[in-house]
Design a protein around this motif. Sequence first.
Motif, PDB file in Angstrom:
ATOM      1  N   GLY A 344    -101.916 -80.441  69.638  1.00 58.81           N
ATOM      2  CA  GLY A 344    -103.268 -80.758  70.124  1.00 58.81           C
ATOM      3  C   GLY A 344    -103.305 -80.876  71.629  1.00 58.81           C
ATOM      4  N   LEU A 345    -102.218 -81.453  72.190  1.00 55.31           N
ATOM      5  CA  LEU A 345    -102.175 -81.616  73.648  1.00 55.31           C
ATOM      6  C   LEU A 345    -102.069 -80.264  74.354  1.00 55.31           C
ATOM      7  N   ARG A 346    -101.339 -79.301  73.796  1.00 56.47           N
ATOM      8  CA  ARG A 346    -101.213 -77.965  74.396  1.00 56.47           C
ATOM      9  C   ARG A 346    -102.585 -77.263  74.451  1.00 56.47           C
ATOM     10  N   SER A 347    -103.336 -77.358  73.373  1.00 51.71           N
ATOM     11  CA  SER A 347    -104.676 -76.765  73.380  1.00 51.71           C
ATOM     12  C   SER A 347    -105.556 -77.445  74.420  1.00 51.71           C
ATOM     13  N   TYR A 348    -105.356 -78.774  74.524  1.00 55.04           N
ATOM     14  CA  TYR A 348    -106.153 -79.489  75.513  1.00 55.04           C
ATOM     15  C   TYR A 348    -105.757 -79.071  76.935  1.00 55.04           C
ATOM     16  N   PHE A 349    -104.431 -78.879  77.152  1.00 59.95           N
ATOM     17  CA  PHE A 349    -103.986 -78.406  78.464  1.00 59.95           C
ATOM     18  C   PHE A 349    -104.609 -77.044  78.787  1.00 59.95           C
ATOM     19  N   TYR A 350    -104.676 -76.132  77.796  1.00 58.67           N
ATOM     20  CA  TYR A 350    -105.270 -74.821  78.012  1.00 58.67           C
ATOM     21  C   TYR A 350    -106.731 -74.964  78.448  1.00 58.67           C
ATOM     22  N   ILE A 351    -107.400 -75.854  77.766  1.00 58.77           N
ATOM     23  CA  ILE A 351    -108.808 -76.052  78.103  1.00 58.77           C
ATOM     24  C   ILE A 351    -108.941 -76.603  79.516  1.00 58.77           C
ATOM     25  N   LEU A 352    -108.030 -77.538  79.854  1.00 60.51           N
ATOM     26  CA  LEU A 352    -108.081 -78.103  81.207  1.00 60.51           C
ATOM     27  C   LEU A 352    -107.799 -77.032  82.253  1.00 60.51           C
ATOM     28  N   LYS A 353    -106.864 -76.123  81.969  1.00 60.99           N
ATOM     29  CA  LYS A 353    -106.564 -75.064  82.928  1.00 60.99           C
ATOM     30  C   LYS A 353    -107.783 -74.165  83.127  1.00 60.99           C
ATOM     31  N   ILE A 354    -108.546 -73.954  82.067  1.00 63.98           N
ATOM     32  CA  ILE A 354    -109.765 -73.155  82.184  1.00 63.98           C
ATOM     33  C   ILE A 354    -110.808 -73.899  83.007  1.00 63.98           C
ATOM     34  N   ARG A 355    -110.870 -75.234  82.784  1.00 65.47           N
ATOM     35  CA  ARG A 355    -111.881 -76.005  83.492  1.00 65.47           C
ATOM     36  C   ARG A 355    -111.516 -76.169  84.970  1.00 65.47           C
ATOM     37  N   PHE A 356    -110.237 -76.496  85.181  1.00 66.28           N
ATOM     38  CA  PHE A 356    -109.804 -76.780  86.560  1.00 66.28           C
ATOM     39  C   PHE A 356    -108.650 -75.858  86.935  1.00 66.28           C
ATOM     40  N   PRO A 357    -108.918 -74.548  87.091  1.00 66.77           N
ATOM     41  CA  PRO A 357    -107.827 -73.589  87.358  1.00 66.77           C
ATOM     42  C   PRO A 357    -107.191 -73.765  88.728  1.00 66.77           C
ATOM     43  N   LYS A 358    -107.920 -74.290  89.677  1.00 65.55           N
ATOM     44  CA  LYS A 358    -107.383 -74.388  91.019  1.00 65.55           C
ATOM     45  C   LYS A 358    -107.129 -75.825  91.461  1.00 65.55           C
ATOM     46  N   THR A 359    -107.614 -76.740  90.766  1.00 66.70           N
ATOM     47  CA  THR A 359    -107.489 -78.118  91.228  1.00 66.70           C
ATOM     48  C   THR A 359    -106.585 -78.972  90.352  1.00 66.70           C
ATOM     49  N   LEU A 360    -106.089 -78.450  89.239  1.00 67.32           N
ATOM     50  CA  LEU A 360    -105.287 -79.303  88.358  1.00 67.32           C
ATOM     51  C   LEU A 360    -104.123 -78.498  87.790  1.00 67.32           C
ATOM     52  N   ASP A 361    -102.955 -79.110  87.864  1.00 64.67           N
ATOM     53  CA  ASP A 361    -101.748 -78.490  87.316  1.00 64.67           C
ATOM     54  C   ASP A 361    -101.230 -79.365  86.179  1.00 64.67           C
ATOM     55  N   CYS A 362    -101.123 -78.804  84.984  1.00 65.34           N
ATOM     56  CA  CYS A 362    -100.672 -79.575  83.813  1.00 65.34           C
ATOM     57  C   CYS A 362     -99.307 -79.045  83.375  1.00 65.34           C
ATOM     58  N   ARG A 363     -98.382 -79.998  83.180  1.00 66.26           N
ATOM     59  CA  ARG A 363     -97.045 -79.626  82.726  1.00 66.26           C
ATOM     60  C   ARG A 363     -96.669 -80.457  81.486  1.00 66.26           C
ATOM     61  N   LEU A 364     -95.972 -79.769  80.599  1.00 67.91           N
ATOM     62  CA  LEU A 364     -95.570 -80.419  79.353  1.00 67.91           C
ATOM     63  C   LEU A 364     -94.081 -80.196  79.142  1.00 67.91           C
ATOM     64  N   ASP A 365     -93.327 -81.282  78.964  1.00 69.56           N
ATOM     65  CA  ASP A 365     -91.871 -81.207  78.799  1.00 69.56           C
ATOM     66  C   ASP A 365     -91.481 -82.007  77.554  1.00 69.56           C
ATOM     67  N   VAL A 366     -91.305 -81.277  76.476  1.00 73.92           N
ATOM     68  CA  VAL A 366     -90.955 -81.935  75.207  1.00 73.92           C
ATOM     69  C   VAL A 366     -89.811 -81.165  74.561  1.00 73.92           C
ATOM     70  N   PRO A 367     -88.671 -81.779  74.318  1.00 79.92           N
ATOM     71  CA  PRO A 367     -87.559 -81.090  73.626  1.00 79.92           C
ATOM     72  C   PRO A 367     -87.990 -80.698  72.216  1.00 79.92           C
ATOM     73  N   GLU A 368     -87.662 -79.468  71.868  1.00 82.20           N
ATOM     74  CA  GLU A 368     -88.072 -78.954  70.561  1.00 82.20           C
ATOM     75  C   GLU A 368     -87.526 -79.784  69.388  1.00 82.20           C
ATOM     76  N   PRO A 369     -86.250 -80.297  69.442  1.00 78.31           N
ATOM     77  CA  PRO A 369     -85.734 -81.079  68.275  1.00 78.31           C
ATOM     78  C   PRO A 369     -86.519 -82.363  67.985  1.00 78.31           C
ATOM     79  N   LEU A 370     -87.205 -82.868  69.021  1.00 80.91           N
ATOM     80  CA  LEU A 370     -87.918 -84.128  68.783  1.00 80.91           C
ATOM     81  C   LEU A 370     -89.239 -83.929  68.057  1.00 80.91           C
ATOM     82  N   LEU A 371     -89.744 -82.698  68.042  1.00 79.43           N
ATOM     83  CA  LEU A 371     -91.073 -82.466  67.491  1.00 79.43           C
ATOM     84  C   LEU A 371     -91.170 -82.833  66.003  1.00 79.43           C
TER      85      LEU A 371
END
Length: 493
Positions: A344-371
Amino acid sequence: MKRSLRMQLFLNIILGLVTIVFSMSYVFFSAMELQEIVDTQFRKEQFYQKLQLEISRIRTPILSYLSSRSSKALAELLIREQTLRQMIPKEIPVTTDAYQLAEREIFFMLRNYLDLVEESIAFKRGRSIGEYTRKYEEMKNLNAYLTTRIDTISLSGIRKQLAVYESVIDVSRELQLRNLLMIVFSFLFSLTWMLFSINKVTDPMHRLAQMAGELSAGNFEIEDIHISAVSEVEAVVEAFNDMKNDIRHNIAEIQRQKSIEQGYMNEKLRNLKMEQLLKRMELYTMQAQMNPHFLFNTINTGVQLAIVEDAEKTAEFMEHLATFFRHNIRERKLIVPLRHEIEGLRSYFYILKIRFPKTLDCRLDVPEPLLDSCSVPALILQPLVENSVIHAFKGVHRKGSISVKVWKEGKMIMLSVRDDGIGIAKEMMDSLLKRYSWDQEHTSKVMGLENVIQRLYFFYPDNPDIVTIQSGPDRGTEVVISIDMEEEPCIKF
């Protein structure tokens, strides 16, 4: 009128003594009566024996006086003569009874005999030898006859006494029987009266002992004892009744208070359940408050994008938007796998990148085994990111950065949402980290962050460091969530 125990005992003793004295007096007078009967039977025999003795004793002074004319013999003769005359009854009743006729004959002959004695004395004094000699012969014969008649009447009396001996024995037995009956009656009367008196005193005590046994067995509903006895026993009975009624009243009061306390505890438990239900409703309300707020902004963005571009990006945007809504709408569980939260957070990040393409940088760092190996409360990361987007970059004219990082430290799963915005004042941080009771109004303007913090407090009430905030003016803000994977979240009421 009720008597005292001392008076009751005194009257009992007096009555017992009176009974004993009465019975002994009756026995005494009965013995006297029997003695009188026996004396009556033998008194005449004794009289005739004495009469016979006096008749025989008078012959010696007569013979002595007539032969010697001694004055001493005369004096003795006169004394004997007077003694015999005094033994003759003054009145001799006329009767037809043979025994009494014989007695009458003896007394007449004795009187004649004494007259002959006087005549002999007179002839002796007149020196009429022939006359007093003839009188002496008559006296001699009469004396012998009297002696014989007295023996005869004594024998007759003895025979008569022997004839009535059986009746005397019967009278004696009757008196003895009456004495025995009197003694038995006195004994039974005294025994009955003593038993009545003892029962009058001991019966209340026995009933008190029975009541004490009932009370010791826990039965306080027994009736009061009502006894008409001596005053001391009635005082004890009345005190015992009062004690029993007081204990029963106290027990009833204790049971009433216990019932009230039980009702109070039930009401308290019901209120606690209602409070917990209110918490659950509050939780659901908090979760429901997030979706409409985001939905409004997202739809506006989609509309603007659709106006500017008429093609693929809009489709991709709407696809992520659909994914995001599908995730939020689908996810009604309180605790979800970390994968669901990150998707859900990844989709939200995509939406944020569309909304704020030049003013906001979103990064997500999650180890795959923890998912798939970790579970977290639903909707805790997206509201934090949204809170940073809304509040962290107000008045900032540079490109902002938001990073979400998940890592594991021992048994702890750490989730961090960090921005490089304007930061949060300390007073605001203290207010956000304060635990609210559920009856307090929430007035914070950072509803998303506040809701996440309060929900984490609710799920992990025993972990005071479940969420921490590090921030400062122009140094950005980092919200770190520390979840103990071995701790069961509090989701059951």
